[in-house]
Design an enzyme around this catalytic site. Structure first.
Site, PDB file in Angstrom:
ATOM      1  CB  THR A 155      -0.918   0.007   1.237  1.00  0.00           C
ATOM      2  OG1 THR A 155      -1.725  -1.161   1.231  1.00  0.00           O
ATOM      3  CG2 THR A 155      -1.807   1.242   1.269  1.00  0.00           C
ATOM      4  CB  CYS A 426      -5.579  -7.861   1.405  1.00  0.00           C
ATOM      5  SG  CYS A 426      -6.870  -8.654   0.420  1.00  0.00           S
ATOM      6  CG  PHE A 427      -1.174 -10.344   3.681  1.00  0.00           C
ATOM      7  CD1 PHE A 427      -1.253 -10.874   4.961  1.00  0.00           C
ATOM      8  CD2 PHE A 427      -1.742 -11.062   2.639  1.00  0.00           C
ATOM      9  CE1 PHE A 427      -1.865 -12.099   5.181  1.00  0.00           C
ATOM     10  CE2 PHE A 427      -2.352 -12.281   2.853  1.00  0.00           C
ATOM     11  CZ  PHE A 427      -2.415 -12.800   4.138  1.00  0.00           C
ATOM     12  CB  CYS A 428      -0.564  -3.502   3.555  1.00  0.00           C
ATOM     13  SG  CYS A 428      -1.152  -3.068   5.199  1.00  0.00           S
ATOM     14  CG  ASN A 429       0.374  -6.669  -2.371  1.00  0.00           C
ATOM     15  OD1 ASN A 429      -0.255  -6.322  -3.366  1.00  0.00           O
ATOM     16  ND2 ASN A 429       1.618  -7.119  -2.438  1.00  0.00           N
TER      17      ASN A 429
END
Length: 996
Positions: A155, A426-429
Site C-alpha cells: 500500500t 490482504c497484507f496491505c497488498n
C-alpha cells in the site's frame, strides 16, 4: 475418520524423504545440525516455548543476546544529541556514522555509490522519494513524467501516486504479466537526448505471496533496454526497489543491482528496533532530489526573517529532518552482530528459510480429502523452484471437501487455539490479493459496501473470500514449527481429534481445575426429589407409567445408572395410606422443565398396590452417580435461597443509576446453576412457552458469570454488567484469550451492602465498593474495542490480589460513572439520533441473547462427532457458559433468533442488532480455564464456515417512569424480520414478572 486412521492424502510428509527426493541440495540449520538449531532456539528465543510463530514477513523476532548487548552498550556509554560538539554528542555522531557504513557493507554497497538516509520505517522512505523526486508536470509542451508501479506492491508504494497526482504526473499500474512480457519485448527506440525523468517502483519480493521479481529488471529499465509501459515513453527511467520484504531473509548485492533508491525496514531483519528504516540513495540520483521543507540539523545556514536557506552538503544530513532516533540507530549494530554470529550471514538464512518453505509447500500440496479434493489453495507464481524466484512465504486459503473457501478469520482463530501465530487478510497488498483471488474492482467496492475494510475479520462476502492466510519463516524457524503447522491443518481438516485439550503455551496458563471438577469422580449422593403424581392404574409388574409432573423450578438431573431406591409414597388426601415400594431398576431420567411448567415424565416402576389417587410422593434415593468432568450437580430451585448467593436489598440509593427499580424478590440472586438440558426440544416437536430461563451478568469483563433470577435494568444493560475490567501493567485490557485463568475469578454483587465480592480458589475473598470512593482517585484512559473510555483505578488491594492469582502484574479499573460511551450500532426504531444507546465495557451491544435450542443442536452435533463413545461430551450447562450470554431463552427453534427483528419482554423492547461473531473464547471451559477447540471447529463446520452464535440486543427505547426488572420466567415476544409477526399472547401474560 475413525480412530484417526490415516488415509492417502492425510499423512505428514517425511522431511528426510523430501530432502532426498529434491533435485537440488536443501540446507537446514547453520552448520551445527538440527540439535544446534534447537539449542539456538532455547538459548536465544526461550519465549517461543509452546508457541509456533509464523509471521516473520510481518515482523521477525530479536534474539536475547542482541538485546543484552545493546543494553550493556547503553549502560556503559553516554550518548548525547548528535547536533552538538560535546564529548557525548561526538560519540553519538561517530557511532551513527559507523552504523551507516555497516548498513552499506551488509548490502555490498560503497559510500561512494550510496548514501544512507535513516527514516521512520520503509513507508517513510517511500514517501520521501515521492516528495523529493524531480517530477516534471504535464503541460502544453510536455507529456510530463510517469510514475509506474507494479500492482503487486505494498500500500505504501501505491500511495505514492497521490503525491504524483498532486504534481500533475501520470501514474500507471503495471501488472507482473506486463513486465514479464516486456522482458521478451524489449524497449522501443527513444530519443537519447530526452532527459524527462520517469520512476518505476517494484518489490524485490511480494509481501503477499513471496514471489521474487527479477533484480535484473533494475539494470534493464535504467539502461533503457526494457520499459514498464508498452507505449513509447521518451526520457530517462529511474528505479525504486522496495526491499523491505526481500532483505529480511536474503542477501542483496547493490554492487551488482544498482537501484537508484532502495527502501528498507530493519525490524523485518532483526526484530528490534521497530519504527526505523532507511532509504539508500545512489549518488547519480542524489543531486536531482528536491526538498520542500527543512528541519533541525539540515541547514548549513538560514535566516528567520528572509527567504534564505542553504542546505548541508551531505545527502543524509539534508534529508534527515530533526534529531534522528540515534539510540535506535546504534541498536542496529548489535542486530548485525547477532545475525552474523548466529547464522553466518544472509546466504545461510536464505537457504534455511527456503528449505522450510519448500517442504511446507510440498506437504500442503499433498494433502487431500477422501474425495480427492485439495485441502488448501496456494497462491504462488513460482511453485517454489528456487530461492531466486520464491521467498519463505506461503499464501493460501483452506478449502472444505466441496472446494468452498473456509474464511481466513476462522483459520486464524483455530490456529491460535493450537498456539500457532499466522497472518490473515490482504497484507496491505490489494493488487496481489485481487490478482490471486480473482477479486474484481467492482467486488472490492461491493465488499466495502458490505462493511468490509482492510484489516478486519470479514473474510467472506457472498461466499467469496476477501483475503487469505499467510505463513512465513524467519532465520530462527525450525522444522518443528513447520510440522506443527502441518499437523494443525491435518488435525482440523482431515483427522479432527475430538475432545482433545489444546496444549497450553506454558505450564499453569489455564489454572488447575477445582477439586470438585475431577474428570471421573464417583459421588455417592442423596438426591431428594419431590414429585406430585397422578396414577390411575393397578400395577403388579414393571409398567411404564406416564406422570405429568408440575415442577416450579429449572432443574437438570440425568441419572444413567442403576438406582436401588426406596420410594416412600405418602397419600394424605384421598388415600390415607403409605406405600413402601422397592424399585430395583435402571432409571435414565431427564427432568425437563421451564419455570413453571408441566413436564411429562416416564417412570418404569414395580408397584404392588392399587393407587387411584393424587399422590404427593417423596423419593429420598441414595444414588451412586458418576459426575462428568465439569463437576456440575443438580442445583437448587431458582426460587430457593442459596446460602452462597448475594442478596439484593430493599433499599436502592440514587447512586445505583438503574433505569427500572423496584423492591426485588427475596431470591434475587443465586450462584451459577445447571439449567434444564433438553427443555428446548420437547418430544413431538413442542417447544413449550417462550420464556427467559437464565439471566447472567459479568461484573468484571472476561471473568466468571454471576447468575441471577431477577436483576434491575440500567441505561447500559443489566446493572453492573461488565462495569469493571482487568488491565495489564500497560493499561491494556486483558481477556481470556490472553489469560484464560480470568474465568476462575468469581465476582458477586451484593446490592444491599453496595459491594462486589471477588473470589478465586486458594485466595481469600476480597470486597470492592460498587461506586467510586476516596481510594479511587486516579482517572485512567483505556480502550475497549477501539473506543476510548474513562475509568477509575480501583485501588492497590484488589490489584495486588489479582496479580497474585494471575501471576502477572495487573490492575482492576471501573468505567467512570460520569462517562458515556455511545454505541456504534444503528439506532433502534424507538431511538433517534439524539438519544444514542450507551454501553458499559461490553464489546458490541448492551445484551447478548442465546437460544437454548441452538445450544442443544450444537450439543447433539458435538455428541454425534465424538468418537469416544461417551454419552455426554459437553453438558448443556458447560456449553451455555462458554457463550457468556446475558439472556438464555427457550421456546424457539434452533437459530430462529437470527431471524428476529426485535423482541419484547414485558414493557421492555429490544432491537436485535444481528448475530454475535464468535472468537476463540468459546473454546475455553469456563469452569477450568482449559482450552478445547471442538466447539469452535464444529460451529465453523456446521454454520457455513461462519462462527455466529447468539444475537446482540439493544434497548429500543427506555421509559424511566416505568421501573422494571428482567426476570427468569418472563415471556419473550419476538418479531420476525420477514413478515413482522409477533407471537400473540393474552394481554395478561405480556406483563407478568414485570412491575411498572
Amino acid at each position: 475418520m475413525a480412530d484417526g486412521a490415516a488415509q492417502p492424502g492425510a499423512e505428514l510428509l517425511a522431511f528426510e524423504l523430501f530432502r532426498e527426493a529434491s533435485a537440488q541440495p536443501l540446507a537446514y540449520g547453520y552448520g551445527h545440525g538440527p540439535r544446534g538449531l534447537r539449542e539456538l532456539r532455547a538459548r536465544e528465543f526461550g519465549r517461543l516455548a509452546g508457541t509456533v510463530y509464523l509471521d516473520h514477513a510481518g515482523a521477525t523476532l530479536f534474539p536475547e543476546s542482541q538485546l543484552r548487548s545493546f543494553t550493556r552498550d547503553l549502560l556503559e556509554n553516554v550518548y548525547g544529541n548528535p547536533h552538538s560538539q560535546s564529548i557525548s554528542s561526538k560519540l553519538t555522531q561517530d557511532t551513527v556514522e559507523q552504523v551507516r557504513y555497516r548498513v552499506l557493507a551488509h548490502f555490498h554497497a560503497s559510500p561512494e555509490d550510496y548514501s544512507v538516509i535513516f527514516t521512520a520505517g520503509s513507508t517513510a522512505a517511500l514517501k520521501l522519494v515521492a516528495e523529493a523526486f524531480p517530477w516534471v508536470s504535464r503541460g502544453p509542451g510536455s507529456s510530463g513524467s510517469l510514475f509506474c508501479y507494479l500492482t503487486d506492491s505494498h500500500t505504501s508504494v501505491v500511495g505514492m501516486r497521490m503525491v504524483a497526482t498532486a504534481r500533475s504526473v501520470t501514474s500507471i499500474p503495471v501488472r507482473p504479466e506486463d513486465m514479464w512480457s516486456a522482458e521478451k519485448r524489449g524497449a522501443a527506440a527513444s530519443d537519447p537526448d530526452c532527459q524527462l525523468p520517469h520512476l518505476f517502483c517494484y518489490p524485490a519480493q511480494s509481501n503477499f505471496s513471496g514471489t521474487r521479481y527479477p533484480l535484473s529488471w533494475i539494470g534493464e529499465v535504467t539502461a533503457g533496454r526494457m520499459c514498464p509501459v508498452s507505449a513509447p515513453a521518451p526520457g530517462r527511467w529511474f528505479v525504486l526497489l522496495d526491499a523491505a520484504s526481500y532483505a529480511s531473509t536474503s542477501p542483496l548485492d547493490l554492487s551488482v543491482h544498482q537501484a537508484d533508491f532502495v527502501s528498507l525496514s530493519f525490524y523485518k531483519i532483526f526484530g528490534f528496533p521497530t519504527g526505523l528504516g532507511a532509504l539508500l540513495v545512489h549518488s547519480r540520483m542524489a543531486p536531482l532530489l528536491r526538498k520542500t521543507y527543512f528541519g533541525g540539523g539540515t541547514a548549513a545556514a538560514y535566516l528567520a526573517g528572509e527567504d534564505f536557506y542553504i542546505p548541508r552538503p551531505s545527502v543524509a544530513e539534508r534529508f534527515e529532518d530533526g534529531t534522528i532516533p540515534f539510540l535506535d540507530v546504534i541498536a542496529l549494530k548489535h542486530g548485525f552482530d547477532a545475525l552474523e554470529r548466529l547464522t553466518g550471514g544472509m546466504e545461510h538464512v536464505q537457504q534455511h528459510t527456503f528449505t522450510l518453505a519448500r517442504y511446507t509447500y510440498a506437504a500442503l500440496c499433498s494433502l487431500r480429502y477422501p474425495n480427492g479434493a485439495p485441502v488448501v489453495r496456494i497462491y504462488s507464481d513460482s511453485e517454489f523452484r528456487s530461492p531466486e524466484v520464491q521467498g519463505p512465504v506461503i499464501n493460501f486459503n483452506v478449502l472444505d471437501a466441496s472446494g468452498n473457501v473456509v474464511g481466513y478469520s476462522q483459520v486464524e482463530k483455530m490456529a491460535s487455539l493450537f498456539n500457532i501465530q499466522v497472518r490473515t487478510g490482504c497484507f496491505c497488498n490489494t493488487g496481489a490479493c485481487q490478482r490471486h483471488l480473482g477479486i474484481s474492482d467492482e467486488m472490492v467496492k461491493k465488499h466495502l459496501q458490505a462493511g468490509h475494510v482492510c484489516g478486519d475479520d470479514v473474510d467472506l462476502v457472498d461466499g467469496q473470500p476477501t483475503g487469505s492466510v499467510r505463513i512465513s519463516f524467519g532465520y530462527m524457524s525450525t522444522l518443528e514449527d513447520a510440522q506443527a503447522f502441518l499437523k494443525f491443518i491435518i488435525a482440523t481438516r482431515l483427522r479432527p481429534q475430538r475432545s482433545q485439550p489444546v496444549p497450553q503455551a506454558a505450564s499453569g496458563e489455564a489454572g488447575t481445575a477445582p477439586a470438585e471438577s475431577e474428570a471421573q469422580s464417583t459421588v455417592p449422593a442423596t438426591v431428594p426429589t419431590t414429585v406430585h403424581t397422578t396414577v390411575h392404574t393397578t400395577v403388579h409388574t414393571t409398567v411404564p407409567t406416564t406422570v405429568p409432573a408440575t415442577v416450579h423450578t429449572t432443574v437438570h438431573t440425568t441419572l444413567s445408572t442403576t438406582v436401588p431406591a426406596t420410594v416412600h409414597t405418602t397419600v394424605p388426601a384421598t388415600v390415607p395410606t403409605t406405600v413402601h415400594t422397592t424399585v430395583p431398576t435402571t432409571v435414565p431420567t431427564t427432568v425437563l422443565t421451564t419455570m413453571p411448567a408441566t413436564v411429562p415424565t416416564t417412570l418404569s416402576t414395580t408397584v404392588s398396590a392399587t393407587v387411584p389417587a393424587t399422590v404427593p410422593t417423596t423419593m429420598p434415593a441414595t444414588v451412586p452417580t458418576t459426575v462428568p468432568a465439569t463437576g456440575h450437580r443438580p442445583s437448587p430451585s431458582p426460587r430457593e435461597d442459596t446460602p452462597t448467593a448475594s442478596r439484593a436489598g430493599n433499599d436502592w440509593p440514587p447512586a445505583v443509576g438503574a433505569v427500572c427499580l423496584r423492591p426485588p424478590l427475596p431470591e434475587a440472586t443465586r450462584t451459577l446453576q445447571a439449567p434444564p438440558e433438553k427443555a428446548a426440544a420437547a418430544p413431538g416437536g413442542g417447544l413449550g412457552p417462550h420464556v427467559i430461563t437464565n439471566l447472567f451478568l459479568y461484573p468484571i469483563k472476561s471473568c466468571a458469570a454471576f447468575e441471577v433470577t431477577q436483576w434491575p435494568v440500567g441505561h447500559q444493560g443489566l446493572l453492573y454488567d461488565r462495569s469493571w475490567m482487568v488491565v495489564n501493567h500497560n493499561g491494556v485490557c486483558l481477556s481470556q484469550k490472553q489469560e484464560p485463568r480470568l474465568c476462575l475469578v468469581q465476582p458477586r454483587i451484593d446490592l444491599q451492602q453496595r459491594i462486589m465480592v471477588v473470589r478465586a480458589k486458594g485466595m481469600e475473598p476480597i470486597e470492592v465498593p460498587l461506586e467510586e470512593n476516596g481510594e479511587w482517585v486516579q482517572i485512567c484512559q483505556s480502550k475497549v474495542c477501539a473506543d476510548r473510555v474513562n475509568t477509575h483505578y480501583c485501588g492497590e488491594k484488589i490489584s495486588s490480589w489479582l496479580s497474585r492469582f494471575l501471576g502477572r502484574p495487573c490492575h482492576l479499573i471501573k468505567q467512570s460513572s460520569d462517562f458515556q460511551r455511545n454505541a456504534k450500532k444503528s439506532h433502534g426504531k424507538g431511538q433517534t439520533a439524539g438519544t444514542p444507546a450507551t454501553l458499559s465495557l461490553v464489546n458490541e451491544a448492551q445484551y447478548l441473547l442465546v437460544n437454548r435450542s441452538s445450544v442443544l443442536e450444537l450439543q447433539q452435533q458435538l455428541s454425534a462427532s465424538d468418537e469416544s463413545g461417551r454419552e455426554e461430551l459437553f453438558p448443556m450447562t458447560e456449553l451455555i457458559s462458554r457463550f457468556r450470554a446475558n439472556i438464555i431463552t427457550s421456546g424457539a427453534s434452533a437459530f430462529e433468533e437470527e431471524k428476529w427483528e426485535e423482541i419484547s419482554v414485558g414493557s421492555l423492547h429490544f432491537q436485535v442488532l444481528g448475530p454475535c461473531h464468535r472468537c476463540q473464547m468459546i473454546c475455553i471451559d469456563q469452569q477450568t480455564g482449559q482450552r478445547n477447540q471442538d466447539v469452535f471447529q464444529k460451529l465453523s463446520e456446521s454454520r457455513e464456515r461462519k462462527v455466529n452464535f447468539g444475537v446482540y440486543l439493544m434497548h429500543m427505547s427506555l421509559d424511566i417512569s416505568s421501573p422494571c426488572f428482567l426476570s427468569v420466567g418472563s415471556q419473550v415476544l419476538p418479531v420476525l424480520k420477514e413478515n413482522v409477526e409477533c407471537h400473540d399472547l393474552p394481554a395478561s401474560e405480556k406483563h407478568q414478572n414485570v412491575v411498572s
